[in-house]
Scaffold this active site. Sequence first.
Site, PDB file in Angstrom:
ATOM      1  N   ASN A  40       0.795  -1.237   0.000  1.00 60.26           N
ATOM      2  CA  ASN A  40       0.000   0.000   0.000  1.00 60.26           C
ATOM      3  C   ASN A  40       0.821   1.277   0.000  1.00 60.26           C
ATOM      4  O   ASN A  40       0.275   2.368  -0.072  1.00 60.26           O
ATOM      5  CB  ASN A  40      -0.935   0.012   1.224  1.00 60.26           C
ATOM      6  CG  ASN A  40      -1.980  -1.077   1.123  1.00 60.26           C
ATOM      7  OD1 ASN A  40      -2.379  -1.456   0.019  1.00 60.26           O
ATOM      8  ND2 ASN A  40      -2.412  -1.608   2.252  1.00 60.26           N
ATOM      9  N   LYS A  42       3.722   4.155  -1.260  1.00 59.84           N
ATOM     10  CA  LYS A  42       4.081   4.777  -2.536  1.00 59.84           C
ATOM     11  C   LYS A  42       5.437   4.271  -3.015  1.00 59.84           C
ATOM     12  O   LYS A  42       6.367   4.178  -2.211  1.00 59.84           O
ATOM     13  CB  LYS A  42       4.156   6.294  -2.370  1.00 59.84           C
ATOM     14  CG  LYS A  42       4.724   6.989  -3.585  1.00 59.84           C
ATOM     15  CD  LYS A  42       4.837   8.475  -3.413  1.00 59.84           C
ATOM     16  CE  LYS A  42       5.791   9.094  -4.413  1.00 59.84           C
ATOM     17  NZ  LYS A  42       5.522   8.766  -5.805  1.00 59.84           N
ATOM     18  N   LYS A  44       5.712   1.843  -6.027  1.00 60.86           N
ATOM     19  CA  LYS A  44       5.689   0.612  -6.829  1.00 60.86           C
ATOM     20  C   LYS A  44       6.005   0.912  -8.307  1.00 60.86           C
ATOM     21  O   LYS A  44       6.954   0.372  -8.874  1.00 60.86           O
ATOM     22  CB  LYS A  44       4.309  -0.067  -6.700  1.00 60.86           C
ATOM     23  CG  LYS A  44       4.009  -0.504  -5.272  1.00 60.86           C
ATOM     24  CD  LYS A  44       2.615  -1.058  -5.102  1.00 60.86           C
ATOM     25  CE  LYS A  44       1.523  -0.019  -5.177  1.00 60.86           C
ATOM     26  NZ  LYS A  44       1.567   1.002  -4.115  1.00 60.86           N
ATOM     27  N   THR A  45       5.192   1.803  -8.888  1.00 57.71           N
ATOM     28  CA  THR A  45       5.405   2.118 -10.307  1.00 57.71           C
ATOM     29  C   THR A  45       6.772   2.765 -10.515  1.00 57.71           C
ATOM     30  O   THR A  45       7.506   2.417 -11.452  1.00 57.71           O
ATOM     31  CB  THR A  45       4.276   3.047 -10.815  1.00 57.71           C
ATOM     32  OG1 THR A  45       3.055   2.329 -10.729  1.00 57.71           O
ATOM     33  CG2 THR A  45       4.501   3.481 -12.253  1.00 57.71           C
ATOM     34  N   THR A  46       7.126   3.694  -9.619  1.00 53.82           N
ATOM     35  CA  THR A  46       8.399   4.396  -9.811  1.00 53.82           C
ATOM     36  C   THR A  46       9.585   3.445  -9.647  1.00 53.82           C
ATOM     37  O   THR A  46      10.613   3.616 -10.306  1.00 53.82           O
ATOM     38  CB  THR A  46       8.502   5.597  -8.854  1.00 53.82           C
ATOM     39  OG1 THR A  46       8.081   5.196  -7.561  1.00 53.82           O
ATOM     40  CG2 THR A  46       7.637   6.749  -9.330  1.00 53.82           C
ATOM     41  N   ARG A  54      17.319   1.299 -15.856  1.00 50.97           N
ATOM     42  CA  ARG A  54      18.560   0.535 -15.686  1.00 50.97           C
ATOM     43  C   ARG A  54      18.749  -0.418 -16.860  1.00 50.97           C
ATOM     44  O   ARG A  54      19.828  -0.523 -17.435  1.00 50.97           O
ATOM     45  CB  ARG A  54      18.455  -0.241 -14.367  1.00 50.97           C
ATOM     46  CG  ARG A  54      19.659  -1.038 -14.024  1.00 50.97           C
ATOM     47  CD  ARG A  54      19.532  -1.621 -12.643  1.00 50.97           C
ATOM     48  NE  ARG A  54      19.935  -0.693 -11.609  1.00 50.97           N
ATOM     49  CZ  ARG A  54      19.867  -0.957 -10.311  1.00 50.97           C
ATOM     50  NH1 ARG A  54      19.379  -2.111  -9.894  1.00 50.97           N
ATOM     51  NH2 ARG A  54      20.271  -0.094  -9.422  1.00 50.97           N
ATOM     52  N   PHE A 102     -10.732   1.773 -17.925  1.00 50.30           N
ATOM     53  CA  PHE A 102     -10.507   1.967 -16.504  1.00 50.30           C
ATOM     54  C   PHE A 102      -9.757   3.237 -16.107  1.00 50.30           C
ATOM     55  O   PHE A 102      -8.640   3.479 -16.529  1.00 50.30           O
ATOM     56  CB  PHE A 102      -9.738   0.754 -15.964  1.00 50.30           C
ATOM     57  CG  PHE A 102      -9.712   0.676 -14.469  1.00 50.30           C
ATOM     58  CD1 PHE A 102     -10.633  -0.112 -13.792  1.00 50.30           C
ATOM     59  CD2 PHE A 102      -8.800   1.404 -13.740  1.00 50.30           C
ATOM     60  CE1 PHE A 102     -10.620  -0.176 -12.416  1.00 50.30           C
ATOM     61  CE2 PHE A 102      -8.781   1.347 -12.368  1.00 50.30           C
ATOM     62  CZ  PHE A 102      -9.692   0.558 -11.704  1.00 50.30           C
ATOM     63  N   TRP A 104      -9.749   5.556 -12.164  1.00 55.62           N
ATOM     64  CA  TRP A 104     -10.302   5.399 -10.828  1.00 55.62           C
ATOM     65  C   TRP A 104     -11.704   6.008 -10.743  1.00 55.62           C
ATOM     66  O   TRP A 104     -12.486   5.669  -9.875  1.00 55.62           O
ATOM     67  CB  TRP A 104      -9.402   6.053  -9.783  1.00 55.62           C
ATOM     68  CG  TRP A 104      -8.068   5.393  -9.706  1.00 55.62           C
ATOM     69  CD1 TRP A 104      -6.870   5.929 -10.057  1.00 55.62           C
ATOM     70  CD2 TRP A 104      -7.792   4.058  -9.249  1.00 55.62           C
ATOM     71  NE1 TRP A 104      -5.871   5.017  -9.865  1.00 55.62           N
ATOM     72  CE2 TRP A 104      -6.407   3.874  -9.361  1.00 55.62           C
ATOM     73  CE3 TRP A 104      -8.574   3.006  -8.774  1.00 55.62           C
ATOM     74  CZ2 TRP A 104      -5.787   2.677  -8.997  1.00 55.62           C
ATOM     75  CZ3 TRP A 104      -7.952   1.828  -8.426  1.00 55.62           C
ATOM     76  CH2 TRP A 104      -6.580   1.675  -8.532  1.00 55.62           C
ATOM     77  N   GLU A 139       0.528  -1.933 -12.788  1.00 55.85           N
ATOM     78  CA  GLU A 139      -0.855  -2.007 -12.255  1.00 55.85           C
ATOM     79  C   GLU A 139      -1.599  -3.260 -12.750  1.00 55.85           C
ATOM     80  O   GLU A 139      -2.824  -3.269 -12.806  1.00 55.85           O
ATOM     81  CB  GLU A 139      -1.696  -0.756 -12.595  1.00 55.85           C
ATOM     82  CG  GLU A 139      -0.991   0.598 -12.496  1.00 55.85           C
ATOM     83  CD  GLU A 139      -0.569   0.999 -11.085  1.00 55.85           C
ATOM     84  OE1 GLU A 139      -0.894   0.258 -10.128  1.00 55.85           O
ATOM     85  OE2 GLU A 139       0.109   2.024 -10.937  1.00 55.85           O
TER      86      GLU A 139
HETATM   87  P1  ATP Z   1       4.242   5.716  -7.606  1.00 52.35           P
HETATM   88  O1  ATP Z   1       3.670   5.780  -8.997  1.00 52.35           O
HETATM   89  O2  ATP Z   1       4.422   7.084  -7.061  1.00 52.35           O
HETATM   90  O3  ATP Z   1       5.445   4.845  -7.512  1.00 52.35           O
HETATM   91  P2  ATP Z   1       2.613   3.581  -6.593  1.00 52.35           P
HETATM   92  O4  ATP Z   1       2.712   2.961  -7.925  1.00 52.35           O
HETATM   93  O5  ATP Z   1       3.246   2.880  -5.456  1.00 52.35           O
HETATM   94  O6  ATP Z   1       3.130   5.080  -6.667  1.00 52.35           O
HETATM   95  P3  ATP Z   1      -0.275   3.544  -6.867  1.00 52.35           P
HETATM   96  O7  ATP Z   1      -1.105   2.740  -5.962  1.00 52.35           O
HETATM   97  O8  ATP Z   1      -0.095   3.101  -8.267  1.00 52.35           O
HETATM   98  O9  ATP Z   1       1.119   3.792  -6.141  1.00 52.35           O
HETATM   99  O10 ATP Z   1      -0.847   4.999  -6.839  1.00 52.35           O
HETATM  100  C1  ATP Z   1      -0.318   6.027  -7.625  1.00 52.35           C
HETATM  101  C2  ATP Z   1      -0.582   7.380  -7.014  1.00 52.35           C
HETATM  102  O11 ATP Z   1      -1.139   7.294  -5.709  1.00 52.35           O
HETATM  103  C3  ATP Z   1       0.703   8.179  -6.828  1.00 52.35           C
HETATM  104  O12 ATP Z   1       0.368   9.490  -7.090  1.00 52.35           O
HETATM  105  C4  ATP Z   1       1.053   7.969  -5.391  1.00 52.35           C
HETATM  106  O13 ATP Z   1       1.771   9.036  -4.808  1.00 52.35           O
HETATM  107  C5  ATP Z   1      -0.285   7.848  -4.747  1.00 52.35           C
HETATM  108  N1  ATP Z   1      -0.185   6.964  -3.578  1.00 52.35           N
HETATM  109  C6  ATP Z   1       0.498   5.818  -3.498  1.00 52.35           C
HETATM  110  N2  ATP Z   1       0.406   5.285  -2.248  1.00 52.35           N
HETATM  111  C7  ATP Z   1      -0.367   6.131  -1.545  1.00 52.35           C
HETATM  112  C8  ATP Z   1      -0.835   6.158  -0.182  1.00 52.35           C
HETATM  113  N3  ATP Z   1      -0.487   5.193   0.680  1.00 52.35           N
HETATM  114  N4  ATP Z   1      -1.633   7.194   0.200  1.00 52.35           N
HETATM  115  C9  ATP Z   1      -1.972   8.162  -0.686  1.00 52.35           C
HETATM  116  N5  ATP Z   1      -1.575   8.186  -1.977  1.00 52.35           N
HETATM  117  C10 ATP Z   1      -0.770   7.196  -2.407  1.00 52.35           C
HETATM  118 MG    MG Z   2       1.454   2.476  -9.414  1.00 51.58          MG
END
Ligand code: ATP
Ligand code: MG
Length: 207
Positions: A40, A42, A44-46, A54, A102, A104, A139
Amino acid sequence: MTSDKVKRHNERMKRHKEVVDNKIEQANIEQGIVLVITGNGKGKTTSALGTLLRSLGHGQTCVLAQFIKGQWECGETNFFANINKKSSQSGKLTTFTMETGFTWNTQDFEKDKQAAEAIWKEILSFFSDSSCHLIVLDELTYMFKYKYLDIKEVITAIQNRPSHQNIIITGRGAAQELIEIADTVSEIKAIKHAFNQGIKAQEGIEW
Ligand code: ATP
Ligand code: MG
């Protein structure tokens, strides 16, 4: 530090080095991996994008498939569009985004399912392309949660891929089946998020 402490520190470091060297020596299987980045927090994608960078930096051929259309124009999408135009030195990158369906905000099961199936069809051939080093499935976890894609079909493609090909899957709540086929699984834990303190999403950090 006293000389006694320095001596103990050096001995600990020496033991640590021996353990690491031993592990390096034993890890001699040459094959690609499946990496799952879930949880949960932040990042994952980054994290997946960092690994993609890399891989591209080594001149490898990569695919980035984004299964959820972002609300905003993402920095990475702009960046990759530019390097694809200009670059001959970095590795080759092909990107796919679920163009319709899709988000949100709007969820329409049939439309979303069609959009997911369309992107899956587009990328399927890369799972049998031995020139492709890395496939990022950003995702992807939600596609199974909402039953847009058949998890068995995706797992079969992953398991039958060329042996050196790497796969990265991101998204919250990764299905047990994905965790089982993965070689590396990282769970990002949310300890704090600026959003919960009322701080606006930041360009360049969030998107
Ligand atoms: P990122 O893309 O920044 O690496 P993520 O892939 O881990 O994030 P996702 O669930 O895909 O997270 O959500 C993407 C967006 O939601 C990003 O803008 C991220 O900052 C935000 N986000 C991720 N985790 C949280 C959290 N725990 N609470 C609020 N916002 C979140
Ligand atoms: Mg993500």
